[in-house]
Design a protein around this motif. Structure first.
Motif, PDB file in Angstrom:
ATOM      1  N   THR A   1      53.281 -57.131 107.891  1.00  0.00           N
ATOM      2  CA  THR A   1      52.460 -58.280 107.503  1.00  0.00           C
ATOM      3  C   THR A   1      52.961 -58.896 106.204  1.00  0.00           C
ATOM      4  OG1 THR A   1      50.535 -57.279 108.587  1.00  0.00           O
ATOM      5  CG2 THR A   1      50.099 -59.032 106.994  1.00  0.00           C
TER       6      THR A   1
ATOM      7  N   ASN B   1      56.315 -60.733 106.720  1.00  0.00           N
ATOM      8  CA  ASN B   1      56.047 -61.975 107.448  1.00  0.00           C
ATOM      9  C   ASN B   1      55.500 -63.036 106.497  1.00  0.00           C
ATOM     10  OD1 ASN B   1      55.305 -63.045 110.525  1.00  0.00           O
ATOM     11  ND2 ASN B   1      53.915 -63.820 108.971  1.00  0.00           N
TER      12      ASN B   1
ATOM     13  N   LYS C   1      54.688 -68.709 111.761  1.00  0.00           N
ATOM     14  CA  LYS C   1      53.257 -68.553 111.474  1.00  0.00           C
ATOM     15  C   LYS C   1      53.006 -67.416 110.497  1.00  0.00           C
ATOM     16  CE  LYS C   1      51.781 -69.991 116.128  1.00  0.00           C
ATOM     17  NZ  LYS C   1      50.999 -69.603 117.327  1.00  0.00           N
ATOM     18  N   ARG C   2      51.912 -67.545 109.765  1.00  0.00           N
ATOM     19  CA  ARG C   2      51.424 -66.414 108.984  1.00  0.00           C
ATOM     20  C   ARG C   2      50.790 -65.394 109.930  1.00  0.00           C
ATOM     21  NH1 ARG C   2      51.486 -70.598 105.214  1.00  0.00           N
ATOM     22  NH2 ARG C   2      51.843 -69.873 103.085  1.00  0.00           N
ATOM     23  N   CYS C   3      50.531 -64.179 109.422  1.00  0.00           N
ATOM     24  CA  CYS C   3      49.930 -63.173 110.296  1.00  0.00           C
ATOM     25  C   CYS C   3      48.955 -62.284 109.537  1.00  0.00           C
ATOM     26  CB  CYS C   3      51.006 -62.332 110.992  1.00  0.00           C
ATOM     27  SG  CYS C   3      51.840 -61.134 109.941  1.00  0.00           S
TER      28      CYS C   3
ATOM     29  N   GLN D   1      48.738 -65.580 113.470  1.00  0.00           N
ATOM     30  CA  GLN D   1      48.724 -64.738 114.657  1.00  0.00           C
ATOM     31  C   GLN D   1      48.496 -63.299 114.204  1.00  0.00           C
ATOM     32  OE1 GLN D   1      52.498 -65.091 116.649  1.00  0.00           O
ATOM     33  NE2 GLN D   1      53.677 -64.850 114.768  1.00  0.00           N
TER      34      GLN D   1
ATOM     35  N   SER E   1      49.388 -59.505 113.536  1.00  0.00           N
ATOM     36  CA  SER E   1      50.681 -58.972 113.083  1.00  0.00           C
ATOM     37  C   SER E   1      51.516 -58.393 114.214  1.00  0.00           C
ATOM     38  CB  SER E   1      50.459 -57.899 112.011  1.00  0.00           C
ATOM     39  OG  SER E   1      49.829 -58.452 110.876  1.00  0.00           O
TER      40      SER E   1
ATOM     41  N   SER F   1      53.809 -60.807 115.862  1.00  0.00           N
ATOM     42  CA  SER F   1      54.777 -61.506 115.017  1.00  0.00           C
ATOM     43  C   SER F   1      56.208 -61.154 115.398  1.00  0.00           C
ATOM     44  CB  SER F   1      54.539 -61.151 113.541  1.00  0.00           C
ATOM     45  OG  SER F   1      54.901 -59.806 113.301  1.00  0.00           O
ATOM     46  N   GLU F   2      57.111 -62.056 115.074  1.00  0.00           N
ATOM     47  CA  GLU F   2      58.520 -61.799 115.338  1.00  0.00           C
ATOM     48  C   GLU F   2      59.041 -60.682 114.454  1.00  0.00           C
ATOM     49  OE1 GLU F   2      62.805 -64.124 115.845  1.00  0.00           O
ATOM     50  OE2 GLU F   2      61.032 -65.254 115.234  1.00  0.00           O
TER      51      GLU F   2
ATOM     52  N   SER G   1      62.413 -66.746 119.727  1.00  0.00           N
ATOM     53  CA  SER G   1      62.356 -65.670 118.739  1.00  0.00           C
ATOM     54  C   SER G   1      63.795 -65.228 118.527  1.00  0.00           C
ATOM     55  CB  SER G   1      61.484 -64.512 119.246  1.00  0.00           C
ATOM     56  OG  SER G   1      60.119 -64.845 119.201  1.00  0.00           O
TER      57      SER G   1
END
Length: 556
Positions: A134, A137, A164-166, A195, A197, A200-201, A516
């Motif tokens: 997190t 990201n 995006k933030r997560c 999104q 965590s 997330s990518e 991604s």
């Protein structure tokens, strides 16, 4: 009857050094986090790299229902059962996300007498991997906005920021938001998104990276935005990669814990399978294969999601060759698929079972399309009747699939002995001929078409204008010759969660497609799938408490 957490709290755990010794791991090769959990070091990974690989067993399931299937419980129980019959076995699992823990689904440490422990630690902060992901990201997200604030030297189009933030929590209010409000000093106002965590990518990258150098390269390849003149901006252009890698330096190492019966368990990474690729880390699985004769791992949700991604993404990237699939189902869940009401699932209903068991049939067929032998594991409930059990046996016989009934929730490893023996028999007598289901060099639409047709049984795939535009942009950047990761509802083979059993005469609607590029795949969004879940009307968080001695209650 004891709850899961009460059973876990009564467990007689061994110190983590003793668990490590069972695998021939020295004290210098682990980094303890307290008495009962540890990180496994790169030093260990390097030392055992020349060891032969054990057998790889994937545990997957039918489409999940409110009745529950018990995939993780079966995975842990099978590990106990394999060890009980004298097979040196390690279970390699994903880390739980706090979203489901405090939401509705629950944790990911198993259940009953088939759990990994310390259960509270694993389901909560564990060794901090989720927080590191997190933080890495959101560091990148902050550096994007800071670059724009500081004169925007990269010429980033604030309307075309992709990253995006997560947050590792279910929070629907953060799905769409506005940042940079409050005047010039607080940044440039723009629409932003969060999104969870595990979608997330960064999570995907951590789980697919071979080592720190590979991790750093993948982080640099993240496509974060486009410029005003339509050129791509990558994370490496923001000089964010070194700091992100520093945050993930410890998180990249797998975690060692134990089962209730003191067998080793390696837990690392936790991407969801409905909105991400749904498998634990490549490093954890590869290490487990070097340390034991048999490795049991799992992929999230049904075979249409987790298992397909395990085969087509993880195995492809890591060069893994699974030897057997264990396909988990319950008679209750199959009756639900056949139209039985949730409140009536404890009652005998052979007719509903016969209607719903076709869902199991699709998943058996799915796994065979990858060339891997299948064992059906029926997670046994006391309400299962002789007539229902016989119905399942006859259906599996007709499908040519081995079947075993397990009772690991109530009996632990003892309840998995029959299943363990069946798995060993298949491993000894059937040869895996594993191969991914598509060539990653095909076009995005060709790959999605193969998955939709062969795995979901859809008639066709429909693309929105937004998805069509996104595909053209990805192709223009040359980022399309990679596997696809489909984000889809887990409850149905289709993209409509209400269509149970074996749906027919349906189409899959692709609403968006995103690269991604750091993870090395393209994410294809179908139906109404969202990457930030919300809390239910009565979240599990309302039942969790801690007493004056620090003892947690209500955690399942």
């Amino acid at each position: 009857m004891l709850t899961d957490i009460e059973i876990a709290q009564q467990a007689k755990m061994l110190k983590i050094g003793q668990i490590a010794q069972k695998l021939g791991i020295s004290e210098e090769e682990i980094e303890p986090y307290g008495h009962y959990k540890a990180k496994l070091s790169q030093k260990l990974i390097d030392r055992v790299s020349a060891n032969p690989d054990g057998k790889l067993i994937l545990v997957t399931a039918i489409n999940p229902t409110p009745a529950g299937e018990g995939k993780t419980t079966t995975s842990v129980g099978l590990c106990e059962g394999m060890n009980k019959i004298g097979k040196k076995t390690v279970v390699a699992l994903r880390e739980p996300s706090l979203g489901p823990v405090f939401g509705i689904k629950g944790g990911a440490a198993g259940g009953g007498y088939s759990q990994v422990v310390p259960m509270e630690d694993i389901n909560l902060h564990f060794t901090g991997d989720m927080h590191a992901i997190t933080s890495a990201n959101n560091l990148l997200a902050a550096m994007i906005d800071n670059s724009i604030q500081q004169g925007n030297p990269l010429n980033i189009d604030v309307r075309r920021i992709l990253f995006k933030r997560c947050l590792d929590m279910n929070d629907r209010a953060l799905r769409n938001c506005i940042v940079g409000m409050g005047g010039k000093v607080n940044g440039v106002p723009r629409e932003d998104h969060f999104q969870i965590s595990v979608a997330s990518e960064i999570m995907a990258i951590l789980c697919l990276a071979n080592d720190l150098n590979d991790l750093k390269k993948r982080l640099g390849n993240i496509l974060v935005a486009y410029t005003y003149d339509n050129k791509p901006v990558f994370a490496r252009d923001l000089n964010a990669v070194g700091a992100m890698t520093a945050l993930l330096r410890d998180a990249i190492n797998p975690n060692l814990v134990q089962t209730l019966e003191n067998n080793p368990a390696i837990i690392h990474g936790g991407p969801f399978a409905n909105i991400a690729h749904g498998c634990n880390s490549v490093r954890a699985t590869k290490l487990a294969l070097k340390l034991s004769d048999y490795v049991i791992t799992e992929a999230g949700f049904g075979s249409d999601l987790g298992a397909e991604k395990f085969f087509d993404i993880k195995c492809r990237f890591a060069g893994l060759k699974p030897d057997c699939v264990v396909l988990v189902a319950t008679i209750r869940a199959l009756k639900y698929n056949g139209g039985a009401a949730k409140a009536d699932l404890a009652n005998e209903n052979v007719e509903a079972l016969q209607k719903g068991i076709v869902n199991l049939g699709v998943h058996i067929e799915n796994m065979r399309k990858f060339g891997v032998p299948v064992v059906v594991a029926i997670n046994h409930f006391a309400s299962d009747t002789d007539a229902e059990i016989e119905t399942v046996r006859q259906y599996c016989k007709k499908m040519g699939a081995k079947v075993a009934f397990s009772d690991v929730f109530a009996k632990g490893g003892e309840g998995a002995v029959d299943l363990a023996n069946e798995v060993v028999s298949v491993l000894n007598n059937e040869q895996s001929k594993f191969a991914p289901i598509y060539d990653e060099k095909l076009t995005i639409k060709e790959k999605v078409g193969i998955i939709a047709r062969e795995i979901y049984r859809a008639d066709s795939v429909v693309y929105t204008a937004k998805a069509e535009k996104a595909i053209k942009e990805i192709e223009a950047l040359g980022l399309d010759k990679v596997p696809v990761c489909v984000a889809k509802t887990q409850y149905s083979l289709s993209d409509d969660p209400a269509k149970l059993g074996r749906p027919t005469n349906f189409e899959i609607t692709v609403s968006d497609v995103r690269a991604s590029s750091g993870a090395g795949f393209v994410v294809v969004y179908t139906g109404d799938i969202m990457t930030m879940p919300g809390l239910p009307k009565v979240p599990s968080a309302e039942k969790i408490d801690v007493d004056e001695n620090g003892v947690i209650s209500g955690l399942f």
